[in-house]
Motif scaffolding. Structure first.
Motif, PDB file in Angstrom:
ATOM      1  N   GLU A  63       0.854  -1.195   0.000  1.00 58.94           N
ATOM      2  CA  GLU A  63       0.000   0.000   0.000  1.00 58.94           C
ATOM      3  C   GLU A  63       0.885   1.240   0.000  1.00 58.94           C
ATOM      4  O   GLU A  63       1.502   1.554   1.017  1.00 58.94           O
ATOM      5  CB  GLU A  63      -0.906  -0.005   1.238  1.00 58.94           C
ATOM      6  N   ASP A  64       0.956   1.932  -1.127  1.00 60.21           N
ATOM      7  CA  ASP A  64       1.886   3.061  -1.234  1.00 60.21           C
ATOM      8  C   ASP A  64       1.506   4.239  -0.339  1.00 60.21           C
ATOM      9  O   ASP A  64       2.348   5.061  -0.003  1.00 60.21           O
ATOM     10  CB  ASP A  64       2.055   3.511  -2.686  1.00 60.21           C
ATOM     11  N   LYS A  65       0.272   4.319   0.098  1.00 58.79           N
ATOM     12  CA  LYS A  65      -0.130   5.420   0.979  1.00 58.79           C
ATOM     13  C   LYS A  65       0.266   5.180   2.442  1.00 58.79           C
ATOM     14  O   LYS A  65       0.069   6.046   3.288  1.00 58.79           O
ATOM     15  CB  LYS A  65      -1.625   5.681   0.835  1.00 58.79           C
ATOM     16  N   ILE A  66       0.838   4.024   2.731  1.00 60.82           N
ATOM     17  CA  ILE A  66       1.296   3.716   4.088  1.00 60.82           C
ATOM     18  C   ILE A  66       2.416   4.678   4.511  1.00 60.82           C
ATOM     19  O   ILE A  66       2.684   4.840   5.696  1.00 60.82           O
ATOM     20  CB  ILE A  66       1.745   2.237   4.215  1.00 60.82           C
ATOM     21  N   GLY A  67       3.008   5.344   3.536  1.00 60.84           N
ATOM     22  CA  GLY A  67       4.059   6.318   3.837  1.00 60.84           C
ATOM     23  C   GLY A  67       3.606   7.412   4.792  1.00 60.84           C
ATOM     24  O   GLY A  67       4.427   8.006   5.486  1.00 60.84           O
ATOM     25  N   THR A  68       2.307   7.663   4.871  1.00 62.41           N
ATOM     26  CA  THR A  68       1.812   8.660   5.820  1.00 62.41           C
ATOM     27  C   THR A  68       2.014   8.211   7.265  1.00 62.41           C
ATOM     28  O   THR A  68       1.939   9.029   8.179  1.00 62.41           O
ATOM     29  CB  THR A  68       0.312   8.958   5.601  1.00 62.41           C
ATOM     30  N   MET A  69       2.286   6.932   7.450  1.00 60.78           N
ATOM     31  CA  MET A  69       2.477   6.390   8.793  1.00 60.78           C
ATOM     32  C   MET A  69       3.940   6.054   9.085  1.00 60.78           C
ATOM     33  O   MET A  69       4.251   5.431  10.099  1.00 60.78           O
ATOM     34  CB  MET A  69       1.602   5.151   8.972  1.00 60.78           C
ATOM     35  N   LEU A  70       4.820   6.436   8.185  1.00 67.75           N
ATOM     36  CA  LEU A  70       6.245   6.175   8.360  1.00 67.75           C
ATOM     37  C   LEU A  70       6.980   7.473   8.631  1.00 67.75           C
ATOM     38  O   LEU A  70       6.640   8.496   8.057  1.00 67.75           O
ATOM     39  CB  LEU A  70       6.819   5.506   7.107  1.00 67.75           C
ATOM     40  N   PRO A  71       8.015   7.486   9.453  1.00 62.71           N
ATOM     41  CA  PRO A  71       8.454   6.359  10.254  1.00 62.71           C
ATOM     42  C   PRO A  71       7.488   6.090  11.405  1.00 62.71           C
ATOM     43  O   PRO A  71       6.590   6.889  11.667  1.00 62.71           O
ATOM     44  CB  PRO A  71       9.820   6.812  10.784  1.00 62.71           C
ATOM     45  N   CYS A  72       7.678   4.979  12.070  1.00 61.39           N
ATOM     46  CA  CYS A  72       6.862   4.616  13.223  1.00 61.39           C
ATOM     47  C   CYS A  72       7.280   5.501  14.394  1.00 61.39           C
ATOM     48  O   CYS A  72       8.471   5.671  14.645  1.00 61.39           O
ATOM     49  CB  CYS A  72       7.078   3.156  13.604  1.00 61.39           C
ATOM     50  N   ASN A  73       6.329   6.055  15.098  1.00 64.53           N
ATOM     51  CA  ASN A  73       6.633   6.929  16.234  1.00 64.53           C
ATOM     52  C   ASN A  73       6.592   6.177  17.551  1.00 64.53           C
ATOM     53  O   ASN A  73       5.635   5.444  17.831  1.00 64.53           O
ATOM     54  CB  ASN A  73       5.668   8.118  16.283  1.00 64.53           C
ATOM     55  N   ILE A  74       7.627   6.394  18.347  1.00 62.86           N
ATOM     56  CA  ILE A  74       7.709   5.845  19.694  1.00 62.86           C
ATOM     57  C   ILE A  74       7.904   7.034  20.617  1.00 62.86           C
ATOM     58  O   ILE A  74       8.702   7.921  20.322  1.00 62.86           O
ATOM     59  CB  ILE A  74       8.919   4.872  19.838  1.00 62.86           C
ATOM     60  N   ILE A  75       7.176   7.076  21.720  1.00 65.15           N
ATOM     61  CA  ILE A  75       7.345   8.192  22.638  1.00 65.15           C
ATOM     62  C   ILE A  75       8.034   7.749  23.915  1.00 65.15           C
ATOM     63  O   ILE A  75       7.851   6.626  24.389  1.00 65.15           O
ATOM     64  CB  ILE A  75       6.013   8.890  22.980  1.00 65.15           C
ATOM     65  N   VAL A  76       8.848   8.653  24.434  1.00 59.06           N
ATOM     66  CA  VAL A  76       9.474   8.475  25.753  1.00 59.06           C
ATOM     67  C   VAL A  76       9.039   9.693  26.555  1.00 59.06           C
ATOM     68  O   VAL A  76       9.215  10.828  26.131  1.00 59.06           O
ATOM     69  CB  VAL A  76      11.017   8.407  25.657  1.00 59.06           C
ATOM     70  N   GLN A  77       8.427   9.419  27.714  1.00 58.39           N
ATOM     71  CA  GLN A  77       7.973  10.541  28.559  1.00 58.39           C
ATOM     72  C   GLN A  77       8.193  10.246  30.027  1.00 58.39           C
ATOM     73  O   GLN A  77       8.353   9.128  30.410  1.00 58.39           O
ATOM     74  CB  GLN A  77       6.512  10.857  28.297  1.00 58.39           C
TER      75      GLN A  77
END
Length: 77
Positions: A63-77
């Motif tokens: 799915e070429d539109k998956i780029g809207t979700m890249l890169p994967c976000n990880i949070i540190v808080q």
């Protein structure tokens, strides 16, 4: 949840991601950004933009539109 020094935790998460084939492409320091842009105080909060090239390529082929979700976000808080 992981307890410890914030910067040490960021380094540890980055290393653990690397061990799983992910590289951290971006780091956004929300605390610093909000202070600079809005002059507000906020807790330590960092967004790590991680990517595993093989997984990203496979997902983009499906799915070429998956780029809207890249890169994967990880949070540190």
């Amino acid at each position: 949840m992981v307890a410890g020094d914030f910067d040490t935790i960021v380094q540890k998460v980055t290393q653990l991601l690397k061990e799983q084939g992910f590289g951290v492409l971006t780091q956004i320091g929300i605390q610093q950004t909000l202070k600079e842009k809005l002059d507000v105080d906020f807790k330590k909060y960092k967004i790590l933009g991680a990517c595993n090239p093989a997984f990203a390529y496979k997902a983009l082929q499906a799915e070429d539109k998956i780029g809207t979700m890249l890169p994967c976000n990880i949070i540190v808080q």
